[in-house]
Design an enzyme around this catalytic site. Structure first.
Site, short mmCIF file in Angstrom:
data_model
loop_
_atom_site.label_atom_id
_atom_site.label_comp_id
_atom_site.label_asym_id
_atom_site.label_seq_id
_atom_site.Cartn_x
_atom_site.Cartn_y
_atom_site.Cartn_z
N ASP A 1 47.05 45.33 47.61
CA ASP A 1 47.94 44.80 46.57
C ASP A 1 49.34 44.63 47.16
O ASP A 1 49.83 45.48 47.91
CB ASP A 1 47.98 45.75 45.38
CG ASP A 1 48.57 45.10 44.14
OD1 ASP A 1 47.81 44.87 43.18
OD2 ASP A 1 49.79 44.83 44.15
N ILE A 2 49.98 43.50 46.82
CA ILE A 2 51.30 43.19 47.39
C ILE A 2 52.39 44.11 46.83
O ILE A 2 53.43 44.30 47.46
CB ILE A 2 51.63 41.69 47.13
CG1 ILE A 2 52.62 41.17 48.15
CG2 ILE A 2 52.12 41.45 45.71
CD1 ILE A 2 52.71 39.65 48.20
N GLN B 1 46.74 41.93 32.15
CA GLN B 1 46.31 41.05 33.24
C GLN B 1 47.40 40.01 33.52
O GLN B 1 47.93 39.40 32.59
CB GLN B 1 45.00 40.33 32.87
CG GLN B 1 44.43 39.51 34.03
CD GLN B 1 43.07 38.86 33.70
OE1 GLN B 1 42.64 38.84 32.54
NE2 GLN B 1 42.43 38.33 34.72
N HIS C 1 39.55 40.90 38.83
CA HIS C 1 39.76 41.82 39.95
C HIS C 1 39.79 43.25 39.46
O HIS C 1 40.12 43.52 38.31
CB HIS C 1 41.05 41.48 40.70
CG HIS C 1 42.26 41.46 39.83
ND1 HIS C 1 42.59 40.38 39.05
CD2 HIS C 1 43.21 42.41 39.59
CE1 HIS C 1 43.70 40.65 38.37
NE2 HIS C 1 44.09 41.88 38.68
N PHE C 2 39.45 44.14 40.36
CA PHE C 2 39.48 45.58 40.11
C PHE C 2 40.54 46.20 41.00
O PHE C 2 40.62 45.88 42.20
CB PHE C 2 38.12 46.22 40.43
CG PHE C 2 37.01 45.80 39.49
CD1 PHE C 2 36.36 44.59 39.66
CD2 PHE C 2 36.63 46.62 38.46
CE1 PHE C 2 35.35 44.20 38.80
CE2 PHE C 2 35.62 46.25 37.59
CZ PHE C 2 34.97 45.03 37.75
N HIS C 3 41.34 47.10 40.42
CA HIS C 3 42.34 47.85 41.20
C HIS C 3 41.70 49.16 41.65
O HIS C 3 41.10 49.87 40.83
CB HIS C 3 43.54 48.22 40.33
CG HIS C 3 44.32 47.06 39.82
ND1 HIS C 3 45.53 46.69 40.36
CD2 HIS C 3 44.08 46.18 38.82
CE1 HIS C 3 46.01 45.65 39.71
NE2 HIS C 3 45.15 45.32 38.76
P1 AMP Z 1 46.75 42.47 37.04
O1 AMP Z 1 47.84 42.98 36.16
O2 AMP Z 1 45.50 43.31 36.96
O3 AMP Z 1 46.47 41.00 36.81
O4 AMP Z 1 47.27 42.70 38.50
C1 AMP Z 1 47.54 41.68 39.41
C2 AMP Z 1 47.90 42.38 40.70
O5 AMP Z 1 47.92 41.41 41.72
C3 AMP Z 1 49.25 43.09 40.71
O6 AMP Z 1 49.07 44.46 41.02
C4 AMP Z 1 50.04 42.35 41.78
O7 AMP Z 1 50.89 43.21 42.52
C5 AMP Z 1 48.93 41.77 42.65
N1 AMP Z 1 49.27 40.57 43.39
C6 AMP Z 1 49.90 39.48 42.94
N2 AMP Z 1 50.03 38.56 43.92
C7 AMP Z 1 49.46 39.10 45.02
C8 AMP Z 1 49.27 38.66 46.37
N3 AMP Z 1 49.71 37.46 46.78
N4 AMP Z 1 48.66 39.48 47.23
C9 AMP Z 1 48.22 40.70 46.84
N5 AMP Z 1 48.36 41.18 45.58
C10 AMP Z 1 48.98 40.39 44.68
#
Ligand code: AMP
Length: 113
Positions: free
Chosen positions: A33-34, A96, A102-104
């Site tokens: 995750d970024i 979201q 996606h899964f964290h």
């Molecule tokens: P969500 O709230 O579950 O949709 O989480 C989206 C996640 O994607 C967040 O934790 C962001 O930090 C992550 N994210 C967004 N853009 C990128 C990227 N380019 N590379 C890696 N993670 C990202």
């Protein structure tokens, strides 16, 4: 919700944007995750076009969750974690922000909030 092919994870899957790749096979991708919430925060996603848990196929979900488990165990080992939190959000109201399923995976340590 209609799947948007320009979402950031679709672009990562196509190789148009970079990522720190943790795992890739024919149907799944995992990368860091970024904006990590914990050390080792990793995202696991199906390559298939699915906005959320609602529209993913059973086969793609099965393949993805198997990798979620694999990465959770690998992250626990690699980061000497005491536990692992797994999160998954569906629609903006739930938190979201990227509309590709996606899964964290969040390694956790005792006494680290
Ligand atoms: P969500 O709230 O579950 O949709 O989480 C989206 C996640 O994607 C967040 O934790 C962001 O930090 C992550 N994210 C967004 N853009 C990128 C990227 N380019 N590379 C890696 N993670 C990202």
């Amino acid at each position: 919700m209609t799947y948007d092919d320009t979402n950031i994870f679709a672009r990562i899957i196509r190789g148009e944007l970079p990522c720190h790749k943790v795992w890739e096979d024919a149907s799944t991708l995992a990368f860091l995750d970024i904006m990590p919430m914990t050390r080792g925060h990793t995202l696991v996603l199906p390559k298939a076009r699915a906005t959320s848990i609602y529209d993913v196929s059973g086969d793609d979900l099965q393949a993805t969750i198997a990798i979620v488990r694999r990465i959770a165990m690998a992250a626990k080992s690699a980061f000497a974690a005491d536990g692992v939190t797994i999160q998954q959000f569906n629609e903006a109201a739930s938190g979201q922000s990227v509309f590709h399923l996606h899964f964290h995976i969040l390694p956790r340590w005792t006494d680290v909030p």
